[in-house]
Design a protein around this motif. Structure first.
Motif, PDB file in Angstrom:
ATOM      1  N   LEU A  83       0.848  -1.198   0.000  1.00 36.38           N
ATOM      2  CA  LEU A  83       0.000   0.000   0.000  1.00 36.38           C
ATOM      3  C   LEU A  83       0.879   1.241   0.000  1.00 36.38           C
ATOM      4  O   LEU A  83       1.710   1.430   0.883  1.00 36.38           O
ATOM      5  N   THR A 130       0.715   4.797   0.820  1.00 33.78           N
ATOM      6  CA  THR A 130      -0.259   5.596   1.565  1.00 33.78           C
ATOM      7  C   THR A 130      -0.410   6.985   0.968  1.00 33.78           C
ATOM      8  O   THR A 130       0.463   7.456   0.251  1.00 33.78           O
ATOM      9  N   GLU A 135       4.181  11.264   6.281  1.00 30.04           N
ATOM     10  CA  GLU A 135       3.932  10.717   7.612  1.00 30.04           C
ATOM     11  C   GLU A 135       4.086   9.194   7.660  1.00 30.04           C
ATOM     12  O   GLU A 135       4.640   8.651   8.599  1.00 30.04           O
ATOM     13  N   THR A 136       3.569   8.523   6.642  1.00 29.32           N
ATOM     14  CA  THR A 136       3.558   7.067   6.715  1.00 29.32           C
ATOM     15  C   THR A 136       4.233   6.394   5.538  1.00 29.32           C
ATOM     16  O   THR A 136       4.305   5.179   5.473  1.00 29.32           O
ATOM     17  N   GLY A 137       4.743   7.187   4.603  1.00 31.43           N
ATOM     18  CA  GLY A 137       5.374   6.590   3.441  1.00 31.43           C
ATOM     19  C   GLY A 137       6.883   6.485   3.579  1.00 31.43           C
ATOM     20  O   GLY A 137       7.472   5.442   3.352  1.00 31.43           O
ATOM     21  N   LEU A 138       7.487   7.605   3.973  1.00 32.19           N
ATOM     22  CA  LEU A 138       8.941   7.657   4.041  1.00 32.19           C
ATOM     23  C   LEU A 138       9.383   8.183   5.400  1.00 32.19           C
ATOM     24  O   LEU A 138       8.673   8.946   6.039  1.00 32.19           O
ATOM     25  N   VAL A 139      10.587   7.763   5.802  1.00 29.17           N
ATOM     26  CA  VAL A 139      11.219   8.453   6.917  1.00 29.17           C
ATOM     27  C   VAL A 139      12.110   9.519   6.285  1.00 29.17           C
ATOM     28  O   VAL A 139      13.124   9.216   5.662  1.00 29.17           O
ATOM     29  N   ASN A 162      15.247   3.869   2.845  1.00 27.90           N
ATOM     30  CA  ASN A 162      13.812   3.976   2.612  1.00 27.90           C
ATOM     31  C   ASN A 162      13.316   2.951   1.602  1.00 27.90           C
ATOM     32  O   ASN A 162      12.203   2.460   1.699  1.00 27.90           O
ATOM     33  N   LYS A 213      10.236   1.606  -3.085  1.00 21.07           N
ATOM     34  CA  LYS A 213      10.164   0.848  -1.852  1.00 21.07           C
ATOM     35  C   LYS A 213       9.240  -0.351  -2.009  1.00 21.07           C
ATOM     36  O   LYS A 213       9.575  -1.464  -1.587  1.00 21.07           O
ATOM     37  N   TRP A 214       8.117  -0.146  -2.656  1.00 16.86           N
ATOM     38  CA  TRP A 214       7.174  -1.262  -2.772  1.00 16.86           C
ATOM     39  C   TRP A 214       7.531  -2.205  -3.900  1.00 16.86           C
ATOM     40  O   TRP A 214       7.238  -3.394  -3.850  1.00 16.86           O
ATOM     41  N   PHE A 220      13.707   2.241  12.043  1.00 18.48           N
ATOM     42  CA  PHE A 220      12.457   2.709  11.445  1.00 18.48           C
ATOM     43  C   PHE A 220      11.367   2.854  12.492  1.00 18.48           C
ATOM     44  O   PHE A 220      10.611   3.818  12.502  1.00 18.48           O
ATOM     45  N   SER A 259      11.999   6.038  14.454  1.00 22.26           N
ATOM     46  CA  SER A 259      11.816   7.329  13.811  1.00 22.26           C
ATOM     47  C   SER A 259      10.371   7.546  13.416  1.00 22.26           C
ATOM     48  O   SER A 259       9.887   8.667  13.435  1.00 22.26           O
ATOM     49  N   SER A 260       9.657   6.492  13.075  1.00 16.88           N
ATOM     50  CA  SER A 260       8.245   6.664  12.755  1.00 16.88           C
ATOM     51  C   SER A 260       7.507   5.335  12.857  1.00 16.88           C
ATOM     52  O   SER A 260       7.667   4.461  12.019  1.00 16.88           O
ATOM     53  N   GLY A 286       4.482   5.004  12.315  1.00 20.11           N
ATOM     54  CA  GLY A 286       3.562   4.968  11.193  1.00 20.11           C
ATOM     55  C   GLY A 286       4.218   4.345   9.965  1.00 20.11           C
ATOM     56  O   GLY A 286       3.650   3.449   9.332  1.00 20.11           O
ATOM     57  N   VAL A 287       5.426   4.807   9.637  1.00 24.80           N
ATOM     58  CA  VAL A 287       6.122   4.252   8.480  1.00 24.80           C
ATOM     59  C   VAL A 287       6.434   2.775   8.722  1.00 24.80           C
ATOM     60  O   VAL A 287       6.262   1.941   7.826  1.00 24.80           O
ATOM     61  N   MET A 344       3.286   0.825   8.195  1.00 25.99           N
ATOM     62  CA  MET A 344       2.825   0.816   6.819  1.00 25.99           C
ATOM     63  C   MET A 344       3.855   0.223   5.849  1.00 25.99           C
ATOM     64  O   MET A 344       3.586   0.099   4.666  1.00 25.99           O
TER      65      MET A 344
END
Lengths: 494, 321, 334
Positions: free
Chosen positions: A332, A334, A339-343, A351, A408-409, C205, C208-209, C211-212, C215
């Motif tokens: 997925l 996002t 916020e939820t895809g990458l650091v 990443n 990444k995916w 990971f 740091s997040s 959420g990431v 997901m």
């Protein structure tokens, strides 16, 4: 005294890579209801954010009540008597309705807050609006619709002369909407001007005096609402020829990969069923908040679902976690890559490889060489523009960040990809690259679910379309049936 | 639609921790009816009164979305410094008032330091206040050389021993602070701004609440309250030491959570915390009464805190991980 | 223009300090302490410092894992106390005459690490189950500290335990280079795991997040659980070594260890917000603190006053980290 309470002259607003508003002029007469319509991303919200002081226009000026006004922030907008009802709620969930209405200006008696008076006045006010809840109730105990009504009441309590309502009925039922329309009509009687933003054209026709249509950051047309027909408005909204800029070629779909039956998440989505085939792009269309993301979260195991069956490659699976979904071959992307895809504080290699560390192991340990090499291959394939893969993700443009999320995916070798707003906030060139990439992936045999609020995109890129509204599936359209008008009318039909 | 949520089911759903506690205490009383004696009640009330003042402040802090681990050390410092000043300045009423005021100011200074570090340097409240607690403990140790400081001030003794209508003076002081805290939280704009800040800082700021001031002021209140608790403790023990009250901060958190104020902020109230701390001390005293002394008692205190926080977290977490 | 130059100078200075500050600090402390007391710069003294801080070091590495993963473990002090008293009881029980059998030495090593792992597992299970935020990790492990401390008390009824052995493998654990070797071995293994394994990468990971991490399909709960177990194991090992080193055990053995560990981690440049840091830098942090505290001792600063220094260091280190981050953000915004 001029006739116009608000005049926005020649507003231009640029964001990196995009012109969000191009020389837009917009005037609102005193005491009129002025509808502002356009697709998602057409520039309505940007225009209203400039009015509210969230953004500053690069060019152009705002004239309020005949006076040239500079609005630097939301506080100043408030001071100028502009009331805004936004889609995202600005309420303190843990406090009562009354407190939220009068926050920071609670009435006092003998030096103490006079709760009885406040609650009584708040209740009278709520009753006078015809809303059906208690002033003493905590916001968190209210339904989504009631919260929206509180948000509206909060703005009305300020007794502004100009009120902007952005999709105020998006979470309201028909009866509640009717109440709101009465309020709006009453306000008009009192001489209040209202800018009404809505996707629901029935509302626009029954309420508004004037309609302005925006498309691609420009005003397409503006005039008395009664001079337009519904079809004319839709046409002007959608406007451009949809097919050419999207590289999707129709193709034969392969075997059944994913079959979802009656998935339900209480209060969010209801009885959604669909099928996804190999090499197919399935579009999820619908307005923001229609339940598209919620379905995706359930399939990806990010949130639990209450009932329903998921079949992957003919095998029934109960997905309990994102890790398990990944094992089953589901990925997925996002909608919120920051916020939820990458650091953002990590480099691109990290990443990219996080979804499949096993792939870069030599025996038991990570081989940085192998990791860099594989990441590099993907980066070349996706044409990620960066001086080095050691670069931190935060330093990349939105489009390149999005490509990293794709990488990444792809790194994880999943074959079902759910793309949630994959082109949000990125420029035109990068968008096109992503469309090409989606094509390529589908050709390679991956199955894609495309969630998008951009109508042309979701229509242009999908082989088949599912339209959601209010958490329900409103219909399924094939490529021939999926005209913008047909999709729009399904999306606004609940 | 116009229903007000009442009834036992709602209570069970929303207050599992409190319910657990009440049933526990009921069982205790049922098993050992002799536990309910005038003497025990008085003792519990005195403990409740002393720690309760700090617990009120902790509740207010948690409602605002703040937190303070340094109150344990600050509480000990308050005792030590108060005893020191009392011994030094003599027994005239003026000297005693001066000692109290100076001690409270010193405790509020610690609070101000916390506030500065948390609000302006933007350091996480847990880490900042833990570090401050260490510094204050170090200062107390240097100041006393690790020894206890006692005072023989007769007025202090009278305050600690004296009763009115069968209740200790300390209990009346506590009741006073409860009423004050309740009034401030419920009937002043300041109090409501605390709720708003804890509920949603962004919305509070947009609505014109001075969020920075509000958050900073919380740490002053915490400093003040730990000083008051320290002074009350001195009245009871007539001494101050670094070793007294090391688990104060956590007891206060437990009292807050048991009372039904969630750690997430924005809701709850101080009256519930009174119930919370009362239940906690009934439990502690009850365990002692059952013969669980010393470390067994400590063990259970820790376990109680652990389960209370874990249960609260478990009940409030909605999203899946 | 001028302000830009200042900003970039400031940036350079901060960057330089981050890279070389720890080594610089060690050198500076050594110079100052040597001037005052020349004996500071002697082989024996250096070894002494390393030996004295070996157990704090081992505990710090565990703490570093917890912090990198976005959590914290305040229960390690009590874990060390508990392991210490249990170790002492076993060793004394098995000692024949004055010699401890080698098998016992290995047994207590195992038992110590197991005790730590168990406590860590309880912490980890609770925190993972409730998906504890930093605040809750804090309170839960702090409460665990109270419980475990009381357990240690209950085992020895609060009594101080003196060693009854004079020789044997167990004694060897605490003398000469052995504790230092334990520390360095632990450091190397843990650093390797951190940078070279799937778990290590996932830990970054997670810190740091969340959420990431979630997901990206990582097993968030498992990683959190495992991290607390490892942290507990480090504390257990430290508890065994500390007994061998000082030749006694008490329920106060591990007092302030969580604090010292946190100080070393923070000084080592690991952000207490999680998501970055390394074991090697933590090791440098341990050495800075070791040198500094020893120097303070030489200067006649008492242990009570040293507590103030430690607290101040945490505030300073964290505030600097926050400052550094906000500067980084500004840099990106420009």
């Amino acid at each position: 005294m001029t006739d116009y309470i608000l005049e926005m002259h020649n507003i231009t607003k640029r964001f990196p890579g995009v012109v969000a508003l191009n020389d837009v002029s917009f005037k609102v007469k005193r005491g009129e209801i002025h509808a502002l319509v356009g697709e998602n991303g057409a520039g309505k919200s940007t225009l209203m954010k400039i009015l509210n002081g969230v953004y500053q226009a690069d060019e152009g000026k705002i004239v309020l009540n005949g006076k040239h006004t500079i609005i630097r922030n939301t506080t100043e907008a408030k001071a100028h008597g502009i009331g805004l009802v936004f889609q995202d709620l600005n309420l303190v969930n843990t406090l009562s309705v009354a407190e939220n209405l009068y926050i920071n200006r609670l009435a006092k008696r003998h030096g103490r807050i006079a709760w009885k008076t406040i609650f009584r006045e708040a209740q009278d006010f709520i009753d006078s609006l015809g809303f059906n809840f208690l002033a003493t109730e905590k916001i968190e105990h209210l339904s989504a619709a009631q919260k929206q009504l509180v948000e509206i009441a909060k703005v009305l309590a300020l007794e502004n002369e100009l009120i902007v309502m952005d999709e105020p009925t998006s979470s309201l039922t028909t009866t509640e909407s009717e109440i709101l329309f009465n309020i709006i009509k009453n306000l008009k009687q009192k001489g209040v001007s209202i800018i009404y933003i809505s996707h629901k054209l029935e509302e626009v026709f029954s309420l508004s005096d004037t309609t302005t249509i925006i498309r691609d950051g420009e005003v397409i047309d503006s005039g008395p609402t009664k001079t337009f027909s519904r079809d004319q408005i839709v046409e002007k909204m959608v406007g451009r020829s949809v097919t050419t800029e999207f590289p999707r070629k129709a193709c034969e779909s392969g075997e059944l990969v994913l079959k979802v039956d009656n998935i339900t998440r209480k209060g969010l989505v209801e009885d959604i069923s669909f099928e996804l085939h190999k090499g197919e792009i399935l579009g999820f269309a619908g307005l923001i908040g229609s339940g598209r993301t919620e379905v995706a979260e359930a399939i990806f195991g990010a949130e639990s679902y209450d009932s329903g069956v998921i079949n992957i490659r003919g095998k029934k699976v109960a997905i309990h976690s994102t890790h398990q979904a990944k094992q089953e071959g589901i990925g997925l992307l996002t909608e919120d890559r920051k916020e939820t895809g990458l650091v953002l504080a990590y480099n691109l290699i990290w990443n990219i490889s996080i979804t499949n560390i096993d792939k870069i192991k030599k025996k038991y340990f990570i081989s940085e060489k192998k990791e860099a090499q594989l990441a590099n291959e993907l980066s070349k394939e996706l044409n990620i523009k960066t001086p080095s893969l050691k670069q931190y993700a935060i330093n990349l443009s939105g489009g390149n960040q999005q490509k990293v999320v794709f990488a990444k995916w792809l790194f994880s070798d999943v074959d079902i990809l759910i793309l949630d707003e994959p082109t949000r906030g990125i420029d035109v060139g990068a968008k096109y690259e992503i469309y090409l990439l989606m094509n390529r992936l589908a050709e390679q045999g991956k199955s894609i679910i495309l969630i998008s609020s951009e109508l042309p995109e979701v229509i242009g890129m999908s082989d088949r379309l599912i339209v959601l509204s209010g958490g329900k599936k409103m219909g399924e359209l094939n490529r021939e049936e999926a005209t913008p008008e047909a999709v729009m009318s399904l999306a606004v039909s609940n | 639609m116009r229903t007000k949520h009442v009834g036992i089911r709602k209570f069970v759903n929303e207050q599992p921790v409190l319910l657990l506690f009440i049933s526990f205490v009921m069982i205790l009383i049922f098993v050992k009816p002799t536990f309910v004696s005038i003497n025990n009640i008085k003792n519990v009330l005195i403990d409740v009164s002393i720690y309760g003042v700090a617990a009120l402040a902790m509740t207010i802090a948690i409602i605002t979305g703040a937190f303070d681990l340094s109150i344990s050390a600050n509480f000990a410092w308050g005792q030590i410094f108060f005893c020191f000043l009392l011994n030094r300045w003599g027994e005239t009423p003026g000297a005693m008032v001066a000692a109290l005021v100076v001690m409270l100011l010193s405790c509020m200074l610690v609070g101000a330091f916390n506030g500065f570090v948390v609000v302006f340097l933007k350091v996480h409240a847990f880490i900042a206040t833990m570090a401050t607690g260490i510094i204050v403990k170090g200062i107390s140790l240097v100041f006393t050389g690790g020894n206890m400081i006692s005072t023989s001030n007769p007025f202090i003794k009278a305050m600690g021993r004296g009763t009115f209508l069968g209740l200790s003076y300390l209990t009346y002081i506590f009741i006073g602070f409860v009423l004050l805290a309740h009034y401030v939280m419920k009937y002043t704009r300041y109090g409501r701004s605390l709720y708003a800040t804890g509920g949603n800082r962004k919305v509070a700021e947009l609505s014109g609440v001075n969020v920075k001031f509000t958050r900073f002021s919380i740490f002053l209140i915490l400093g003040f309250a730990s000083g008051i608790s320290g002074a009350m403790f001195v009245c009871l023990m007539r001494a101050g030491s670094v070793l007294y009250g090391t688990d104060l901060a956590l007891t206060c958190v437990a009292a807050t959570v048991v009372g039904g104020t969630p750690l997430t902020g924005g809701k709850g109230n101080v009256l519930r915390t009174v119930l919370g701390i009362l239940l906690i001390y009934v439990l502690y005293k009850g365990l002692a009464f059952l013969g669980l002394q010393g470390y067994y008692n400590t063990m259970i205190r820790g376990a109680v805190l652990l389960s209370v926080v874990a249960l609260d977290a478990f009940m409030t977490r909605k999203e899946r991980w | 223009m001028k302000s830009n130059a200042i900003v970039s100078n400031k940036k350079k200075a901060v960057g330089f300090l981050r890279e070389w500050g720890l080594i610089l600090a060690i050198i500076l402390i050594t110079i100052v302490a040597t001037i005052i007391r020349p004996a500071f710069l002697s082989w024996a003294n250096m070894l002494n410092i390393l030996r004295a801080y070996s157990t704090i070091g081992i505990a710090s590495f565990g703490m570093a894992y917890a912090v990198i993963g976005g959590g914290m473990d305040l229960s390690i002090g009590s874990t060390i106390s508990l392991t210490a008293v249990v170790t002492m009881l076993i060793v004394n029980g098995a000692t024949v005459g004055t010699v401890t059998p080698a098998s016992t030495a290995l047994l207590v090593l195992l038992v110590g690490i197991l005790i730590g792992a168990t406590i860590g597992a309880i912490n980890g299970a609770i925190i993972a189950a409730v998906n504890g935020k930093l605040a809750e990790s804090f309170i839960i492990t702090y409460a665990m500290q109270i419980v475990v401390g009381a357990v240690a008390q209950a085992i020895v009824k609060g009594h101080f335990q003196a060693a009854q052995y004079r020789a044997g493998l167990f004694k060897q654990f605490g003398i000469g280079f052995t504790p230092v070797i334990f520390m360095l071995t632990t450091a190397i293994i843990m650093q390797y795991v951190l940078v070279k394994t799937k778990y290590g990468r996932s830990l970054y990971f997670l810190g740091s997040s969340m959420g990431v991490a979630k997901m990206s399909g990582l097993k968030v709960k498992k990683i959190r659980f495992l991290t607390h177990v490892i942290c507990g194991m480090c504390a257990g090992l430290a508890g065994v070594i500390v007994v061998a080193r000082v030749g006694s055990a008490s329920v106060l053995q591990g007092q302030n260890y969580e604090l010292d560990a946190l100080v070393c981690v923070a000084i080592g440049g690991t952000s207490l917000d999680g998501g970055n840091g390394s074991i090697m830098r933590t090791l440098l942090g341990v050495m800075v603190i070791g040198f500094m505290m020893t120097a303070l001792n030489i200067l006649g600063v008492q242990s009570n006053a040293q507590l103030i220094v430690r607290g101040a260091i945490i505030v300073l280190a964290v505030a600097l980290d926050v400052l550094n981050k906000s500067m980084k953000l500004k840099e990106v915004a420009q």
